[in-house]
Design an enzyme around this catalytic site. Structure first.
Site, PDB file in Angstrom:
ATOM      1  N   GLY A 212       0.831  -1.203   0.000  1.00  0.00           N
ATOM      2  CA  GLY A 212       0.000   0.000   0.000  1.00  0.00           C
ATOM      3  C   GLY A 212       0.860   1.244   0.000  1.00  0.00           C
ATOM      4  O   GLY A 212       2.051   1.179  -0.261  1.00  0.00           O
ATOM      5  N   ASN A 213       0.265   2.370   0.268  1.00  0.00           N
ATOM      6  CA  ASN A 213       1.048   3.606   0.383  1.00  0.00           C
ATOM      7  C   ASN A 213       0.423   4.529   1.411  1.00  0.00           C
ATOM      8  O   ASN A 213      -0.625   4.239   1.969  1.00  0.00           O
ATOM      9  CB  ASN A 213       1.195   4.274  -0.993  1.00  0.00           C
ATOM     10  CG  ASN A 213      -0.145   4.699  -1.552  1.00  0.00           C
ATOM     11  OD1 ASN A 213      -0.814   5.574  -0.998  1.00  0.00           O
ATOM     12  ND2 ASN A 213      -0.566   4.067  -2.647  1.00  0.00           N
ATOM     13  N   ARG A 214       1.075   5.648   1.642  1.00  0.00           N
ATOM     14  CA  ARG A 214       0.697   6.520   2.761  1.00  0.00           C
ATOM     15  C   ARG A 214      -0.418   7.509   2.460  1.00  0.00           C
ATOM     16  O   ARG A 214      -0.705   8.373   3.274  1.00  0.00           O
ATOM     17  CB  ARG A 214       1.916   7.330   3.211  1.00  0.00           C
ATOM     18  CG  ARG A 214       2.996   6.520   3.852  1.00  0.00           C
ATOM     19  CD  ARG A 214       4.106   7.458   4.298  1.00  0.00           C
ATOM     20  NE  ARG A 214       5.291   6.748   4.709  1.00  0.00           N
ATOM     21  CZ  ARG A 214       5.441   6.196   5.901  1.00  0.00           C
ATOM     22  NH1 ARG A 214       4.488   6.287   6.805  1.00  0.00           N
ATOM     23  NH2 ARG A 214       6.552   5.561   6.197  1.00  0.00           N
TER      24      ARG A 214
END
Ligand code: CTP
Length: 404
Positions: A212-214
């Site tokens: 995923g990412n932030r």
């Protein structure tokens, strides 16, 4: 202010007396003001006072005709909700704030608020202990995410003798705040169908793990919220986030880039604009393991990756009359890369998030961006709340539609 339809909702609180001055000031500035009150509100100030100040009958009861409008009482709440350019709840008591959070609609004021699709401003005013109570704070946070504009109360001596936050802001501050919201609350996107994407994507490695990412999703949610308040019909395709859905926005939850691709393809068919604020993963595990990957001795597993479909790029290839807006988050040669992306994906606008100047954009409520259009012109914006950034982007879309 002149000619603006301002609907003021007065709930129970000693600060109701200050709202008299506020209503008088709005009327003095040429606004068309109508007032509605809860039963508790009428314990502090009588409807007669507000009707004298607004020069209009005050709406108080859901069930009885009270001359507040010529409309049938069975549809009066809808009429009032539609009449307003902006709805200001002042003072907003802890009780009414809690009702809004849960959609309780047991009096005229809460019913009108539930029906209203225009910008709603809450001006909480109460004792400091009530204001700071976790329940009240949590309710206000939820409402803020849903797109209510919540004014911060002043701090100082309160009616109870306590000192702290909970005072109704001064009349000039209230007027300035309402003026600011009205300025952004044009109905210029009325009927425009806009697809907005937001948040990260999760690419499954196995049933429990993902890449995923932030991204927090706040920028995309702000865009959906602002567009809906300007009258657009908004579909928000959201990756995994815990954010509340903005008022009057249709939300479709997705998880992976592929799911987002499918949802956007489907909803873009009838849309006049697609704004891709989502941080879509460029790569996903080539295969998702059916079972949780176990640790086996000293072997370190390798995850083979494959490219995800380019959602914007695909739309850009069959653009038609649709406007396309992309976002770029770059860490080097920012402007050059953004311009290159704008061309490659055949976009009308690209919004460049500068990591160099604004290290904390993830999860932040403000943003510093540069908007570049297809002709190459760039507009550098100062640090602004994400809601204001959203409105600047929408201003550009509105301008392009006007020119067409
Ligand atoms: N985007 C998209 N589909 C993808 C990846 C990105 O539609 N699979 C969109 C993003 O939502 C954003 C824009 O494209 O609006 C730019 O995203 P970014 O990942 O920065 O661009 P890439 O094309 O992936 O370029 P690079 O990774 O080389 O920076």
């Amino acid at each position: 202010m002149r000619g603006a339809h301002i609907l003021v909702g007065v709930t129970g609180g000693i600060a109701a007396y200050k709202v008299c001055y506020f209503v008088r000031e709005l009327a003095r500035r040429g606004a068309d003001v109508r007032v509605m009150m809860t039963e508790a509100g009428q314990r502090f100030v009588t409807p007669l006072t507000f009707s004298a100040l607004s020069r209009y009958p005050v709406a108080v009861d859901l069930w009885t005709a009270d001359q507040s409008s010529d409309t049938d009482i069975s549809t009066r709440h809808i009429h009032l909700a539609n009449w307003a350019d902006v709805l200001v709840i002042a003072p907003a008591s802890a009780n009414t704030v809690a009702k809004f959070t849960h959609g309780i609609s047991d009096n005229l004021l809460t019913v009108v608020t539930l029906a209203c699709s225009r910008p709603i401003i809450l001006v909480p005013a109460m004792d400091a202990d009530m204001y700071l109570n976790e329940a009240t704070q949590r309710n206000l946070a939820v409402l803020r995410e849903r797109g209510f504009h919540v004014m911060l109360p002043g701090s100082g001596e309160l009616a109870s003798g306590l000192k702290g936050p909970g005072r109704l802001p001064e009349v000039e501050e209230l007027v300035a705040y309402v003026g600011g919201i009205l300025k952004q609350a044009h109905r210029d996107l009325r009927g425009k169908r806009i697809v907005v994407t937001a948040g990260p994507t999760y690419e499954a490695i196995d049933p429990v793990r993902f890449i995923g990412n932030r991204s927090s999703g706040k920028m995309g949610f702000a865009l959906a919220n602002a567009a809906a308040q300007r009258g657009a019909v908004v579909t928000l395709v959201a990756g995994p986030t815990h954010l509340e859905t903005p008022r009057k926005v249709k939300r479709i939850n997705v998880e992976s880039a592929l799911q987002m691709f499918n949802a956007v393809q489907h909803h873009a068919k009838n849309a006049q604009a697609v704004v891709m604020a989502a941080a879509v993963a460029d790569y996903a595990p080539a295969r998702m393991a059916k079972q949780k990957i176990k640790k086996t001795g000293d072997d370190v597993p390798e995850i083979a990756l494959t490219q995800t479909p380019d959602i914007l790029g695909t739309l850009g290839k069959k653009k038609g009359k649709r406007l396309l807006v992309g976002f770029a988050l770059e860490t080097e040669r920012e402007e050059r890369n953004a311009r290159e992306k704008l061309k490659r994906k055949n976009l009308d606008l690209i919004v460049l998030n500068s990591l160099a100047t604004h290290r904390t954009i993830f999860g932040s409520d403000s943003n510093i961006v540069t908007i570049i259009d297809a002709s190459g012109t760039k507009q550098e914006l100062p640090e602004l709340p994400k809601f204001d950034v959203a409105n600047r982007i929408l201003d550009r879309l509105a301008l392009m539609w006007r020119k067409k």
